[in-house]
Structure formats: C-alpha cells, structure tokens
Write an enzyme that holds these catalytic residues in place. Sequence first.
Site, PDB file in Angstrom:
ATOM      1  N   SER A 115       0.818  -1.213   0.000  1.00 41.64           N
ATOM      2  CA  SER A 115       0.000   0.000   0.000  1.00 41.64           C
ATOM      3  C   SER A 115       0.851   1.261   0.000  1.00 41.64           C
ATOM      4  O   SER A 115       0.319   2.351  -0.261  1.00 41.64           O
ATOM      5  CB  SER A 115      -0.864   0.028   1.262  1.00 41.64           C
ATOM      6  N   HIS A 136      -0.754  -2.704  -7.396  1.00 42.00           N
ATOM      7  CA  HIS A 136      -1.544  -2.382  -6.197  1.00 42.00           C
ATOM      8  C   HIS A 136      -3.040  -2.509  -6.495  1.00 42.00           C
ATOM      9  O   HIS A 136      -3.638  -1.610  -7.096  1.00 42.00           O
ATOM     10  CB  HIS A 136      -1.179  -0.960  -5.728  1.00 42.00           C
ATOM     11  N   GLU A 148      -3.260   0.162  -9.338  1.00 44.72           N
ATOM     12  CA  GLU A 148      -2.253   1.222  -9.411  1.00 44.72           C
ATOM     13  C   GLU A 148      -0.934   0.540  -9.775  1.00 44.72           C
ATOM     14  O   GLU A 148      -0.493  -0.381  -9.067  1.00 44.72           O
ATOM     15  CB  GLU A 148      -2.172   1.881  -8.017  1.00 44.72           C
ATOM     16  N   ASN A 186      -3.009   5.987  -1.484  1.00 45.17           N
ATOM     17  CA  ASN A 186      -2.975   6.085  -0.021  1.00 45.17           C
ATOM     18  C   ASN A 186      -2.400   7.404   0.492  1.00 45.17           C
ATOM     19  O   ASN A 186      -2.627   7.761   1.641  1.00 45.17           O
ATOM     20  CB  ASN A 186      -2.242   4.887   0.576  1.00 45.17           C
TER      21      ASN A 186
HETATM   22  N1  CAA Z   1     -16.937 -10.736  -3.614  1.00 44.91           N
HETATM   23  C1  CAA Z   1     -18.174 -10.853  -4.105  1.00 44.91           C
HETATM   24  N2  CAA Z   1     -19.217 -10.087  -3.692  1.00 44.91           N
HETATM   25  C2  CAA Z   1     -18.951  -9.158  -2.736  1.00 44.91           C
HETATM   26  C3  CAA Z   1     -17.673  -8.988  -2.180  1.00 44.91           C
HETATM   27  C4  CAA Z   1     -16.645  -9.827  -2.654  1.00 44.91           C
HETATM   28  N3  CAA Z   1     -15.382  -9.747  -2.197  1.00 44.91           N
HETATM   29  N4  CAA Z   1     -17.724  -7.989  -1.255  1.00 44.91           N
HETATM   30  C5  CAA Z   1     -18.992  -7.547  -1.239  1.00 44.91           C
HETATM   31  N5  CAA Z   1     -19.730  -8.248  -2.129  1.00 44.91           N
HETATM   32  C6  CAA Z   1     -21.143  -8.119  -2.448  1.00 44.91           C
HETATM   33  C7  CAA Z   1     -21.978  -7.822  -1.235  1.00 44.91           C
HETATM   34  O1  CAA Z   1     -22.184  -9.006  -0.498  1.00 44.91           O
HETATM   35  C8  CAA Z   1     -23.237  -7.300  -1.837  1.00 44.91           C
HETATM   36  O2  CAA Z   1     -24.041  -8.359  -2.281  1.00 44.91           O
HETATM   37  P1  CAA Z   1     -25.656  -8.296  -2.201  1.00 44.91           P
HETATM   38  O3  CAA Z   1     -26.031  -7.241  -3.195  1.00 44.91           O
HETATM   39  O4  CAA Z   1     -26.059  -9.657  -2.641  1.00 44.91           O
HETATM   40  O5  CAA Z   1     -25.987  -7.964  -0.793  1.00 44.91           O
HETATM   41  C9  CAA Z   1     -22.722  -6.570  -3.085  1.00 44.91           C
HETATM   42  O6  CAA Z   1     -21.371  -7.008  -3.288  1.00 44.91           O
HETATM   43  C10 CAA Z   1     -22.718  -5.072  -2.959  1.00 44.91           C
HETATM   44  O7  CAA Z   1     -22.340  -4.720  -1.685  1.00 44.91           O
HETATM   45  P2  CAA Z   1     -23.176  -3.758  -0.780  1.00 44.91           P
HETATM   46  O8  CAA Z   1     -24.537  -3.550  -1.339  1.00 44.91           O
HETATM   47  O9  CAA Z   1     -23.039  -4.175   0.632  1.00 44.91           O
HETATM   48  O10 CAA Z   1     -22.384  -2.456  -0.819  1.00 44.91           O
HETATM   49  P3  CAA Z   1     -21.975  -1.542  -1.984  1.00 44.91           P
HETATM   50  O11 CAA Z   1     -22.913  -1.493  -3.111  1.00 44.91           O
HETATM   51  O12 CAA Z   1     -21.622  -0.314  -1.264  1.00 44.91           O
HETATM   52  O13 CAA Z   1     -20.636  -2.178  -2.556  1.00 44.91           O
HETATM   53  C11 CAA Z   1     -18.342  -1.979  -1.989  1.00 44.91           C
HETATM   54  C12 CAA Z   1     -19.636  -2.726  -1.738  1.00 44.91           C
HETATM   55  C13 CAA Z   1     -17.929  -2.080  -3.463  1.00 44.91           C
HETATM   56  C14 CAA Z   1     -17.291  -2.659  -1.122  1.00 44.91           C
HETATM   57  C15 CAA Z   1     -18.525  -0.479  -1.619  1.00 44.91           C
HETATM   58  O14 CAA Z   1     -19.008  -0.379  -0.303  1.00 44.91           O
HETATM   59  C16 CAA Z   1     -17.270   0.311  -1.748  1.00 44.91           C
HETATM   60  O15 CAA Z   1     -16.884   0.710  -2.826  1.00 44.91           O
HETATM   61  N6  CAA Z   1     -16.610   0.599  -0.601  1.00 44.91           N
HETATM   62  C17 CAA Z   1     -15.364   1.337  -0.597  1.00 44.91           C
HETATM   63  C18 CAA Z   1     -14.240   0.394  -0.929  1.00 44.91           C
HETATM   64  C19 CAA Z   1     -12.938   1.107  -1.022  1.00 44.91           C
HETATM   65  O16 CAA Z   1     -12.796   2.313  -0.848  1.00 44.91           O
HETATM   66  N7  CAA Z   1     -11.898   0.327  -1.304  1.00 44.91           N
HETATM   67  C20 CAA Z   1     -10.562   0.830  -1.349  1.00 44.91           C
HETATM   68  C21 CAA Z   1      -9.920   0.634  -0.019  1.00 44.91           C
HETATM   69  S1  CAA Z   1      -8.293   1.285   0.030  1.00 44.91           S
HETATM   70  C22 CAA Z   1      -7.373   0.128  -0.735  1.00 44.91           C
HETATM   71  O17 CAA Z   1      -7.836  -0.902  -1.152  1.00 44.91           O
HETATM   72  C23 CAA Z   1      -5.920   0.431  -0.915  1.00 44.91           C
HETATM   73  C24 CAA Z   1      -5.041   0.211   0.235  1.00 44.91           C
HETATM   74  O18 CAA Z   1      -3.861   0.041  -0.017  1.00 44.91           O
HETATM   75  C25 CAA Z   1      -5.469   0.248   1.657  1.00 44.91           C
HETATM   76  P1  NAD Z   2      -4.037  -9.683   5.841  1.00 41.31           P
HETATM   77  O1  NAD Z   2      -3.572  -9.458   7.242  1.00 41.31           O
HETATM   78  O2  NAD Z   2      -5.473  -9.920   5.569  1.00 41.31           O
HETATM   79  O3  NAD Z   2      -3.241 -10.908   5.187  1.00 41.31           O
HETATM   80  C1  NAD Z   2      -1.856 -11.043   5.174  1.00 41.31           C
HETATM   81  C2  NAD Z   2      -1.542 -12.514   4.964  1.00 41.31           C
HETATM   82  O4  NAD Z   2      -0.132 -12.650   4.715  1.00 41.31           O
HETATM   83  C3  NAD Z   2      -1.872 -13.385   6.182  1.00 41.31           C
HETATM   84  O5  NAD Z   2      -2.645 -14.495   5.769  1.00 41.31           O
HETATM   85  C4  NAD Z   2      -0.497 -13.811   6.702  1.00 41.31           C
HETATM   86  O6  NAD Z   2      -0.489 -15.102   7.271  1.00 41.31           O
HETATM   87  C5  NAD Z   2       0.320 -13.774   5.414  1.00 41.31           C
HETATM   88  N1  NAD Z   2       1.758 -13.644   5.646  1.00 41.31           N
HETATM   89  C6  NAD Z   2       2.394 -12.841   6.520  1.00 41.31           C
HETATM   90  N2  NAD Z   2       3.731 -12.993   6.404  1.00 41.31           N
HETATM   91  C7  NAD Z   2       3.936 -13.898   5.428  1.00 41.31           C
HETATM   92  C8  NAD Z   2       5.098 -14.465   4.835  1.00 41.31           C
HETATM   93  N3  NAD Z   2       6.320 -14.127   5.218  1.00 41.31           N
HETATM   94  N4  NAD Z   2       4.934 -15.363   3.835  1.00 41.31           N
HETATM   95  C9  NAD Z   2       3.687 -15.715   3.416  1.00 41.31           C
HETATM   96  N5  NAD Z   2       2.550 -15.196   3.950  1.00 41.31           N
HETATM   97  C10 NAD Z   2       2.678 -14.302   4.934  1.00 41.31           C
HETATM   98  O7  NAD Z   2      -3.501  -8.416   5.026  1.00 41.31           O
HETATM   99  P2  NAD Z   2      -4.119  -7.767   3.688  1.00 41.31           P
HETATM  100  O8  NAD Z   2      -5.137  -6.770   4.073  1.00 41.31           O
HETATM  101  O9  NAD Z   2      -4.440  -8.857   2.731  1.00 41.31           O
HETATM  102  O10 NAD Z   2      -2.858  -6.942   3.164  1.00 41.31           O
HETATM  103  C11 NAD Z   2      -1.796  -7.575   2.485  1.00 41.31           C
HETATM  104  C12 NAD Z   2      -0.990  -6.529   1.719  1.00 41.31           C
HETATM  105  O11 NAD Z   2      -1.842  -5.851   0.787  1.00 41.31           O
HETATM  106  C13 NAD Z   2      -0.356  -5.430   2.593  1.00 41.31           C
HETATM  107  O12 NAD Z   2       0.870  -5.055   2.023  1.00 41.31           O
HETATM  108  C14 NAD Z   2      -1.364  -4.305   2.486  1.00 41.31           C
HETATM  109  O13 NAD Z   2      -0.801  -3.041   2.737  1.00 41.31           O
HETATM  110  C15 NAD Z   2      -1.803  -4.444   1.033  1.00 41.31           C
HETATM  111  N6  NAD Z   2      -3.125  -3.903   0.722  1.00 41.31           N
HETATM  112  C16 NAD Z   2      -4.124  -4.004   1.629  1.00 41.31           C
HETATM  113  C17 NAD Z   2      -5.377  -3.487   1.308  1.00 41.31           C
HETATM  114  C18 NAD Z   2      -6.510  -3.574   2.282  1.00 41.31           C
HETATM  115  O14 NAD Z   2      -7.508  -2.872   2.087  1.00 41.31           O
HETATM  116  N7  NAD Z   2      -6.439  -4.384   3.306  1.00 41.31           N
HETATM  117  C19 NAD Z   2      -5.593  -2.899   0.054  1.00 41.31           C
HETATM  118  C20 NAD Z   2      -4.539  -2.847  -0.873  1.00 41.31           C
HETATM  119  C21 NAD Z   2      -3.289  -3.338  -0.519  1.00 41.31           C
END
Ligand code: CAA
Ligand code: NAD
Length: 278
Positions: A115, A136, A148, A186
């Site tokens: 991330s 990403h 990304e 992020n």
């Molecule tokens: N696989 C299959 N179906 C899934 C699912 C999955 N992994 N996750 C959710 N669904 C389903 C739900 O169960 C739901 O099904 P029903 O219609 O049968 O109830 C359907 O998809 C739609 O979900 P919801 O109606 O509950 O909600 P929604 O329309 O809002 O969509 C969502 C869900 C797409 C997750 C939406 O809430 C959303 O866009 N949320 C924001 C997600 C976001 O910002 N993601 C980025 C996070 S940051 C990141 O990823 C980067 C990082 O490095 C941290």
């Molecule tokens: P998570 O905690 O759900 O899963 C991580 C997994 O990696 C666990 O099952 C753990 O057992 C495994 N693991 C840890 N060390 C390991 C190793 N040395 N070898 C093999 N497996 C190992 O975490 P996550 O949310 O899936 O995030 C994983 C990566 O993806 C991170 O780098 C995170 O920043 C990135 N990411 C997360 C998100 C999010 O929304 N959670 C979105 C985009 C990117």
Amino acid sequence: MNFGVVGAGQMGAGIAQVAAQSGFDVIVQDVQQAFLDRGKATIEKSLAKLHDKGKLTDTPDAILGRIRFTAELQDFADCDLVVEAIVENEAVKAELFRTLGAIVKTDGILASNTSSIPITALASASGRPDRFIGMHFMNPVPLMALVEVIRGYSTSDETARIVTETAERMGKTPLACNDFPGFVSNRILMPMLNEAIQCVMDGVAEPEAIDGIMKLGMNHPMGPLTLADFIGLDTCLSIMEVLHRGLGDDKYRPSPLLRKMVQAGLLGRKSGRGFYTY
Ligand code: CAA
Ligand code: NAD
C-alpha cells in the site's frame, strides 16, 4: 500464465480469485495451513455470490480448480508473475523478496501489492530490479476496478507492459504512478481516514455520526471509520508510518488513538473489533 500469490489474507485471496477467474493457473502460498483454509473459504464465498448474480463466465468449481494452495515458496519456481500480498512491513517483505529472487525463474516478474512501501527498495532486495514492479489492487479485489501500477527506479518498459496487460486481462483498469510514499491512492485516502480517527479521539462526534456525515454528505460508499476497519487498522497504521517517515510533514502523523487500538489488538473487521464490532 502461471500466476503466483504470496499471502492468502483478504488481498491475496482476492487477487488469486480474480487471476483464476481470468483463466490463469494460480498458486497461493501462506505460512500456515489455517491461513490457506481461510483464504480458500473467502474465495468460495465470493465466487458463490458472483455466480448467483450471473457475473462469472465459468463455474465456481472450474475457477477454484485453477487455484493450488501451498505452504512452500519453492512451488513458485515456474511462475511468470508472482504478486506478494503479505503484512505491510518493509523488513518482512524485503526478506521474502530476497528468497523469491532466488527461487522464481530468471525471466519471471516479481510484484508487490504494498500500500505504501518504496517499490525501489523491495526491487533491490529481490536482486532483479528490472523485473520488479508495484501492482496495487484495491479491496475488495473482485469488485474494485483499479490497479495502481508503480514503477521502481529500475523497472523495465517490458515489465511495465506485461503487468499492465495482465491487469487488463484481469478486467481491471491499470493506472500508472511513480514511486513516492503511499503512491497516489494512499497518500490521498489515508490522511482522511487518520483525520476521522482523530475526530473520534477529540470527541468531535460519535463514530456512526462521522461515517454518516461522510457517506451522506460526500456520497462516499463507506464512511471513513467503516473503511479503516475494512482495510485493517494495523495496515492503516503501517501506511501512516510510511507516509510520516517518507514525506516528513506532521500532517501525516498517525493518530495516537489508531496506534493505541492496534496495540490493543483491535484491528477492525479481521479481528472482530475496531471502531465497530463484527
Ligand atoms: N466478492 C463478491 N461479492 C462481494 C464482495 C466480494 N469480495 N464484497 C462484497 N460483495 C457483495 C456484497 O455481499 C453485496 O451483495 P448483495 O447485493 O447480494 O448484498 C454486493 O457485493 C454489494 O455490496 P453492498 O450492497 O453491501 O455495498 P456496496 O454497493 O456499497 O458495494 C463496496 C460494496 C464495493 C465494497 C462499496 O461499499 C465500496 O466501494 N466501498 C469502498 C471500498 C474502497 O474504498 N476500497 C478501497 C480501499 S483502500 C485500498 O484498497 C488500498 C489500500 O492500499 C489500503
Ligand atoms: P491480511 O492481514 O489480511 O493478510 C496477510 C496474509 O499474509 C496473512 O494471511 C499472513 O499469514 C500472510 N503472511 C504474513 N507474512 C507472510 C510471509 N512471510 N509469507 C507468506 N505469507 C505471509 O492483510 P491484507 O489486508 O491482505 O494486506 C496484504 C498486503 O496488501 C499489505 O501489504 C497491504 O498493505 C496491502 N493492501 C491491503 C489493502 C486492504 O484494504 N487491506 C488494500 C490494498 C493493498
């Protein structure tokens, strides 16, 4: 294509699923059988949902049949592309890439789903910086359109082309950016989530009200605290630390409440409790 995924957590499981949906042969590795079982269950549940909605071109069984689960990194030897999705910790990822660099065939590409961690540093650890890249995916991977694509200092044009085309074959929209802390996604998203956590700490409003204000007022699909719980508070903290360390500015300082909740083991949805209880 032989597609490898390291880590069967929420991201690794999602990446493996979408790769298999796209017709690739997939190997997923994790450190314990219990984590592999949990990842498989996540994939089964997601495939069942997508199947019920008529969104799959193949049966769930056929898709699942293309995924092999393993505890052995050696099984990645013949992979064309290995995407790493383990814990957001630079030292742990670098150690993994040192090992993978010696296992995966020399023309195989290594990618990180990190991330925020510098792609160039992980590329150096892998020993094959030209065949290394940031790929990403967004959470939940089966539903989110973006990948990304982050080039490190030495990533070759050929590596960027192959990974971009692979993301497209997976039905995603790849968008390129450069190797800065937190990339684009992020660097912009995480300070907003951190600020929402600071609002809780300062007593500006209750969590439900903070989420409601951002959902109804800004049309966000999830409120920031719900989203932080969904991402994982440990991951949010790690990303804020990378931003703070890498960019220097105080505006990236992790909220003390975020730090305390992670210390307390409240990691959000994956631990059953964060700002909400699951
Ligand atoms: N696989 C299959 N179906 C899934 C699912 C999955 N992994 N996750 C959710 N669904 C389903 C739900 O169960 C739901 O099904 P029903 O219609 O049968 O109830 C359907 O998809 C739609 O979900 P919801 O109606 O509950 O909600 P929604 O329309 O809002 O969509 C969502 C869900 C797409 C997750 C939406 O809430 C959303 O866009 N949320 C924001 C997600 C976001 O910002 N993601 C980025 C996070 S940051 C990141 O990823 C980067 C990082 O490095 C941290
Ligand atoms: P998570 O905690 O759900 O899963 C991580 C997994 O990696 C666990 O099952 C753990 O057992 C495994 N693991 C840890 N060390 C390991 C190793 N040395 N070898 C093999 N497996 C190992 O975490 P996550 O949310 O899936 O995030 C994983 C990566 O993806 C991170 O780098 C995170 O920043 C990135 N990411 C997360 C998100 C999010 O929304 N959670 C979105 C985009 C990117």
